[in-house]
Design an enzyme around this catalytic site. Sequence first.
Site, PDB file in Angstrom:
ATOM      1  N   ASP A  13       4.357  -4.872   4.219  1.00  0.00           N
ATOM      2  CA  ASP A  13       3.597  -4.615   2.985  1.00  0.00           C
ATOM      3  C   ASP A  13       4.057  -5.539   1.850  1.00  0.00           C
ATOM      4  O   ASP A  13       5.220  -5.955   1.808  1.00  0.00           O
ATOM      5  CB  ASP A  13       3.786  -3.149   2.587  1.00  0.00           C
ATOM      6  CG  ASP A  13       2.695  -2.668   1.650  1.00  0.00           C
ATOM      7  OD1 ASP A  13       1.740  -3.416   1.393  1.00  0.00           O
ATOM      8  OD2 ASP A  13       2.801  -1.525   1.170  1.00  0.00           O
ATOM      9  N   GLY A  14       3.136  -5.824   0.937  1.00  0.00           N
ATOM     10  CA  GLY A  14       3.494  -6.554  -0.284  1.00  0.00           C
ATOM     11  C   GLY A  14       3.095  -8.026  -0.287  1.00  0.00           C
ATOM     12  O   GLY A  14       3.459  -8.756  -1.207  1.00  0.00           O
ATOM     13  N   ARG A  17       1.015  -8.668  -3.539  1.00  0.00           N
ATOM     14  CA  ARG A  17       1.815  -8.661  -4.773  1.00  0.00           C
ATOM     15  C   ARG A  17       2.741  -9.874  -4.836  1.00  0.00           C
ATOM     16  O   ARG A  17       2.965 -10.444  -5.894  1.00  0.00           O
ATOM     17  CB  ARG A  17       2.626  -7.351  -4.864  1.00  0.00           C
ATOM     18  CG  ARG A  17       1.808  -6.193  -5.386  1.00  0.00           C
ATOM     19  CD  ARG A  17       2.484  -4.873  -5.116  1.00  0.00           C
ATOM     20  NE  ARG A  17       2.375  -4.497  -3.718  1.00  0.00           N
ATOM     21  CZ  ARG A  17       3.070  -3.526  -3.149  1.00  0.00           C
ATOM     22  NH1 ARG A  17       3.930  -2.835  -3.857  1.00  0.00           N
ATOM     23  NH2 ARG A  17       2.893  -3.240  -1.880  1.00  0.00           N
ATOM     24  N   ARG A  26      -4.322 -13.616  -2.983  1.00  0.00           N
ATOM     25  CA  ARG A  26      -3.705 -12.681  -2.023  1.00  0.00           C
ATOM     26  C   ARG A  26      -3.589 -13.304  -0.632  1.00  0.00           C
ATOM     27  O   ARG A  26      -2.637 -13.052   0.099  1.00  0.00           O
ATOM     28  CB  ARG A  26      -4.564 -11.412  -1.908  1.00  0.00           C
ATOM     29  CG  ARG A  26      -4.706 -10.611  -3.163  1.00  0.00           C
ATOM     30  CD  ARG A  26      -5.660  -9.437  -2.940  1.00  0.00           C
ATOM     31  NE  ARG A  26      -5.324  -8.678  -1.753  1.00  0.00           N
ATOM     32  CZ  ARG A  26      -4.316  -7.804  -1.682  1.00  0.00           C
ATOM     33  NH1 ARG A  26      -3.575  -7.574  -2.731  1.00  0.00           N
ATOM     34  NH2 ARG A  26      -4.057  -7.168  -0.559  1.00  0.00           N
ATOM     35  N   THR A  59      -7.033   0.232  10.772  1.00  0.00           N
ATOM     36  CA  THR A  59      -8.476   0.505  10.887  1.00  0.00           C
ATOM     37  C   THR A  59      -9.085   0.564   9.480  1.00  0.00           C
ATOM     38  O   THR A  59     -10.222   0.144   9.276  1.00  0.00           O
ATOM     39  CB  THR A  59      -8.716   1.842  11.634  1.00  0.00           C
ATOM     40  OG1 THR A  59      -7.791   2.814  11.148  1.00  0.00           O
ATOM     41  CG2 THR A  59      -8.520   1.698  13.122  1.00  0.00           C
ATOM     42  N   ASN A  61      -8.126  -1.185   6.889  1.00  0.00           N
ATOM     43  CA  ASN A  61      -8.133  -2.497   6.229  1.00  0.00           C
ATOM     44  C   ASN A  61      -9.510  -3.166   6.279  1.00  0.00           C
ATOM     45  O   ASN A  61      -9.781  -4.103   5.532  1.00  0.00           O
ATOM     46  CB  ASN A  61      -7.081  -3.440   6.831  1.00  0.00           C
ATOM     47  CG  ASN A  61      -5.664  -3.115   6.417  1.00  0.00           C
ATOM     48  OD1 ASN A  61      -4.709  -3.431   7.116  1.00  0.00           O
ATOM     49  ND2 ASN A  61      -5.501  -2.461   5.266  1.00  0.00           N
ATOM     50  N   ARG A 182       5.543   5.352   2.316  1.00  0.00           N
ATOM     51  CA  ARG A 182       4.521   6.065   3.101  1.00  0.00           C
ATOM     52  C   ARG A 182       4.492   5.482   4.505  1.00  0.00           C
ATOM     53  O   ARG A 182       4.851   4.327   4.712  1.00  0.00           O
ATOM     54  CB  ARG A 182       3.123   5.825   2.509  1.00  0.00           C
ATOM     55  CG  ARG A 182       2.864   6.399   1.167  1.00  0.00           C
ATOM     56  CD  ARG A 182       1.388   6.187   0.811  1.00  0.00           C
ATOM     57  NE  ARG A 182       1.097   4.777   0.586  1.00  0.00           N
ATOM     58  CZ  ARG A 182       1.246   4.161  -0.577  1.00  0.00           C
ATOM     59  NH1 ARG A 182       1.709   4.822  -1.615  1.00  0.00           N
ATOM     60  NH2 ARG A 182       0.957   2.882  -0.705  1.00  0.00           N
TER      61      ARG A 182
HETATM   62  C1  FPP Z   1      -0.198  -5.516   3.625  1.00  0.00           C
HETATM   63  O1  FPP Z   1       0.105  -6.165   2.385  1.00  0.00           O
HETATM   64  C2  FPP Z   1      -0.389  -6.530   4.658  1.00  0.00           C
HETATM   65  C3  FPP Z   1      -1.492  -6.669   5.439  1.00  0.00           C
HETATM   66  C4  FPP Z   1      -2.659  -5.774   5.342  1.00  0.00           C
HETATM   67  C5  FPP Z   1      -1.591  -7.785   6.409  1.00  0.00           C
HETATM   68  C6  FPP Z   1      -0.336  -8.041   7.212  1.00  0.00           C
HETATM   69  C7  FPP Z   1      -0.520  -9.267   7.996  1.00  0.00           C
HETATM   70  C8  FPP Z   1       0.398 -10.254   8.123  1.00  0.00           C
HETATM   71  C9  FPP Z   1       1.766 -10.203   7.548  1.00  0.00           C
HETATM   72  C10 FPP Z   1       0.030 -11.470   8.909  1.00  0.00           C
HETATM   73  C11 FPP Z   1       0.349 -11.263  10.374  1.00  0.00           C
HETATM   74  C12 FPP Z   1      -0.072 -12.493  11.086  1.00  0.00           C
HETATM   75  C13 FPP Z   1      -0.143 -12.629  12.422  1.00  0.00           C
HETATM   76  C14 FPP Z   1      -0.547 -13.935  12.948  1.00  0.00           C
HETATM   77  C15 FPP Z   1       0.121 -11.564  13.395  1.00  0.00           C
HETATM   78  P1  FPP Z   1      -0.936  -6.103   1.201  1.00  0.00           P
HETATM   79  O2  FPP Z   1      -1.861  -7.233   1.312  1.00  0.00           O
HETATM   80  O3  FPP Z   1      -1.574  -4.757   1.175  1.00  0.00           O
HETATM   81  O4  FPP Z   1       0.013  -6.305  -0.034  1.00  0.00           O
HETATM   82  P2  FPP Z   1      -0.134  -5.594  -1.453  1.00  0.00           P
HETATM   83  O5  FPP Z   1       0.149  -4.136  -1.217  1.00  0.00           O
HETATM   84  O6  FPP Z   1       0.914  -6.258  -2.260  1.00  0.00           O
HETATM   85  O7  FPP Z   1      -1.513  -5.847  -1.946  1.00  0.00           O
END
Ligand code: FPP
Length: 231
Positions: A13-14, A17, A26, A59, A61, A182
Amino acid sequence: MTNVPTHVAIIMDGNGRWAKERNMPRTYGHKKGSENLKKLSFYIFDQGIKYLSVYCFSTENFNRPQEEVDYLMNLFVEKFQTEFSEYKKKNIRVVFSGRRENLRADVLKAMDTITEETKENTRATLNLCLNYGGQYEVIDAMKKIIQENIAIEKITPQDLYHYMYQDLPPVDFVIRTSGEKRLSNFMLYQSSYAEFYFPETYFPAFDEKEFDKALDIYLHRDRRFGNIKEK
Ligand code: FPP
């Protein structure tokens, strides 16, 4: 190292941000997150950890803006078709957990190819949770049990693992980066007795040093599995 967890699960996560703090879109955070995953996963397997599950796409996302969903799907295809050959070389098996429906044909094809190419690998297993939801996983396990006419009264908690998307050992240690506390529908059944750790660091910055810290914290936890404390 003795006592390292067998199965580590990371909620990455993150990314968003992390990018925002750098005045970047993002999607740049997802790109950096994917680069970090590669490096970090090799490091984790080098510590003797046999199973690593990571939350790549839930799911839910699919409700994000189409542009971000498309970016992530394209990123998956690109990475599976190129850099993932390193898992093959390093004798690491790549598997997927999640529902196949709603995923694009090119994504499914890239997933199937890397699965096939690494299926005989024995050193460790990387479980990519993609279009994954923990509640759906339990529902899908129930469907399999019904379809296979299994006598439900004979099923033990251990047996249920066999009907999950992947038959992997229980999760010992769940790490969720970015300070959110969470589980967000991630490996609910498998994490029943897991230890949890919620570092503030955003995933693209969660490096080897951060993992060492996490592992040290895990190694000092007192796991009891519902039992009484040993003297
Ligand atoms: C959550 O952070 C992250 C995701 C929904 C995507 C995770 C995917 C990767 C790290 C790439 C994996 C790549 C491969 C090739 C397997 P967020 O975007 O919700 O962050 P935020 O909470 O800061 O907005």
